[in-house]
Design an enzyme around this catalytic site. Structure first.
Site, short mmCIF file in Angstrom:
data_model
loop_
_atom_site.label_atom_id
_atom_site.label_comp_id
_atom_site.label_asym_id
_atom_site.label_seq_id
_atom_site.Cartn_x
_atom_site.Cartn_y
_atom_site.Cartn_z
N ASN A 1 49.48 -44.50 -2.31
CA ASN A 1 50.84 -44.29 -1.80
C ASN A 1 51.54 -43.09 -2.42
O ASN A 1 52.56 -42.65 -1.92
CB ASN A 1 51.67 -45.57 -1.97
CG ASN A 1 51.22 -46.65 -0.99
OD1 ASN A 1 50.47 -46.38 -0.06
ND2 ASN A 1 51.66 -47.89 -1.22
N CYS B 1 49.89 -51.38 8.41
CA CYS B 1 49.56 -52.80 8.45
C CYS B 1 50.62 -53.59 9.20
O CYS B 1 51.83 -53.31 9.07
CB CYS B 1 49.45 -53.35 7.02
SG CYS B 1 48.04 -52.71 6.14
N ASP C 1 52.54 -55.71 -2.33
CA ASP C 1 51.14 -55.40 -2.02
C ASP C 1 50.16 -56.23 -2.84
O ASP C 1 48.96 -56.21 -2.55
CB ASP C 1 50.87 -53.91 -2.26
CG ASP C 1 51.41 -53.04 -1.14
OD1 ASP C 1 52.04 -53.59 -0.23
OD2 ASP C 1 51.21 -51.81 -1.18
#
Ligand code: UD1
Length: 425
Positions: A23, A118, A306
């Protein structure tokens, strides 16, 4: 589509080195197009999302060279601000939205398809758009494309209504090239935000306060190329920590920043796992029985959303009833059905999962519903009794470099098969 076959029951032992943060690098690569220049980026993970971002930039006209984990991005020649033809690539990842900020910053114009990523709940980009509009852009969303134009980009005072990683980075990307000062309040504080800001500052930007909830940016006229090394991946590190804890293993995880792992270290310790911090490493020793704990996902420095899926797997075999409250993404419990198929005792009430530990998980065929759910399924396979088949691992390839090789080096019995493989028929 590939699948993993895992023979469970082997404690992980040995060492693993963590690759660069997905990220962070997915913000840094678009940042590199902010000037007509060439930048060298080290510690770039070889994962699908990164490779797609590279393909998009090449299609826009950037020259990109890759050698091992080093990337050179050359945008000395102008590149296109119109990404509309590359919907297939942008639609497969969230971070394609960073092209909006980067191209708006450089060209005052950007046309970028709405992002994919996602399917974990409602993922609006209204805060990104609010930020761009505050900087002077007109924004039109039509036919699945975000079209922006700003005759002038002017610094602005922006208060984010929700703490958003993506909006914070995206606004930074545009604001570094705006005229005057931008203040982002209620900014996200994740380590990858600091990493993108550090990269931008090395390129000549003037950003202060990244890592706090108020970021101040003074726009600059000129930026230049730089050399940078991406921070290690916090979520990958956490995934290996949990895999070691779940398998009652003993592993040393190298190339990590222990400070970034504090929320995870604290929860694992509460479960009875031994976590020993070193300068740039963490040793994790799993001790069973694990104790039940309660987790609530929060923006950094809280427990990361996450990692709630991998954490749920630990809870399935902990003594007592644990809870996970998901406060960031409302649909992040899709993987629960797969764990139930393995014998896990989980009930969901709104945004909270209650998980009562069972003696063990039993191997079966399961599927990955998204990237981090995929990591959770792998950990479930590592502890299940018997052979687990995990399908749709394309999600895992988006974010984990060499997962199968790394786990095998740690003693796991795991192999990748394609659906054509006789083992999968
Ligand atoms: C990023 C990460 C993702 C991680 C998430 C939270 C990338 C590529 N993805 O996703 O892995 O799970 O941060 O740490 O870095 N929101 C709005 N409006 C917006 C933006 C966000 O309402 O304009 C809401 C979201 O629906 C969510 C919350 O804010 O409830 C946080 O989202 P955000 O931090 O923006 O996540 P992403 O950038 O999508």
């Amino acid at each position: 589509m590939d699948a993993f076959i895992i023979e469970g029951g082997n404690p992980l032992q040995g060492e693993v080195a963590i690759s660069g943060a997905k990220n962070a690098v997915l913000g840094i690569i678009p940042a590199a197009v902010l000037c007509a220049c060439s930048s060298k980026i080290d510690n770039v993970p070889d994962i699908k999302d990164v490779n797609k971002m590279i393909v998009i930039l090449e299609k826009l006209g950037a020259e990109i060279y890759r050698e091992n984990d080093t990337l050179i991005i050359n945008t000395e020649k102008p590149i296109s601000y119109d990404v509309s033809d590359y919907e297939e690539e942008t639609g497969q990842m969230r971070a394609s939205y960073y092209l909006l900020g980067a191209l708006l910053g450089r060209y005052r114009k950007a046309i970028v398809p709405l992002p994919g990523g996602c399917n974990i709940g409602d993922r609006p980009i209204d805060q990104h758009i609010k930020g761009f509009q505050a900087l002077g852009a007109t924004v039109v969303i039509e036919h699945g494309q975000v079209k922006m134009e700003a005759p002038e980009l002017k610094g602005a005072h922006i208060f984010l209504d929700v703490v958003s990683v993506g909006a914070t980075i995206n606004i930074m990307l545009a604001a570094v090239r705006a005229d005057g000062k931008t203040i982002i309040e209620n900014a996200a504080k994740e380590p990858h935000i600091v990493d993108v800001a550090n990269f931008l500052n090395l390129m000549g930007a003037n950003i202060k306060g990244a890592g706090t909830d108020v970021i101040k940016i003074v726009g600059v006229e000129e930026m230049h190329g730089c050399e940078y090394s991406v921070i290690p991946d916090q979520i990958t590190t956490g995934t290996y920590m949990m895999a070691a804890a779940a398998t009652e293993g003993d592993i040393l995880i190298k190339n990590v920043i222990p400070k970034h792992m504090e929320a995870i270290t604290a929860k694992l310790s509460e479960m009875g796992v031994v976590v020993l911090e070193e300068d740039d490493g963490i040793r994790v020793i799993g001790k069973h029985p694990l104790k039940a704990v309660n987790v609530k996902t929060m923006p950094y420095p809280g427990f990361p959303t996450d990692l709630q899926q991998p954490m749920a797997v630990l809870m399935t075999i902990a003594q007592g009833t644990s809870t996970i409250t998901e406060s960031i993404f409302e649909s992040r419990f899709k993987y629960v059905d797969e764990l139930r198929r393995m014998g896990a005792n989980i009930s969901i009430n709104s945004r909270t999962a209650s998980i009562t530990g069972v003696k063990s998980l039993s191997a079966t065929k399961i599927r990955t519903t998204d990237l981090r759910a995929g990591a959770a399924m792998v950990i479930a396979g590592l502890i299940a009794d018997g052979e687990t088949k995990i399908t749709e691992i394309v999600h895992i390839d988006r974010g984990y470099e060499n997962l199968q090789e790394n786990l095998r080096n740690l003693g796991a019995v795991i192999r990748r098969v394609s659906e054509k493989d006789p083992a999968c028929l």
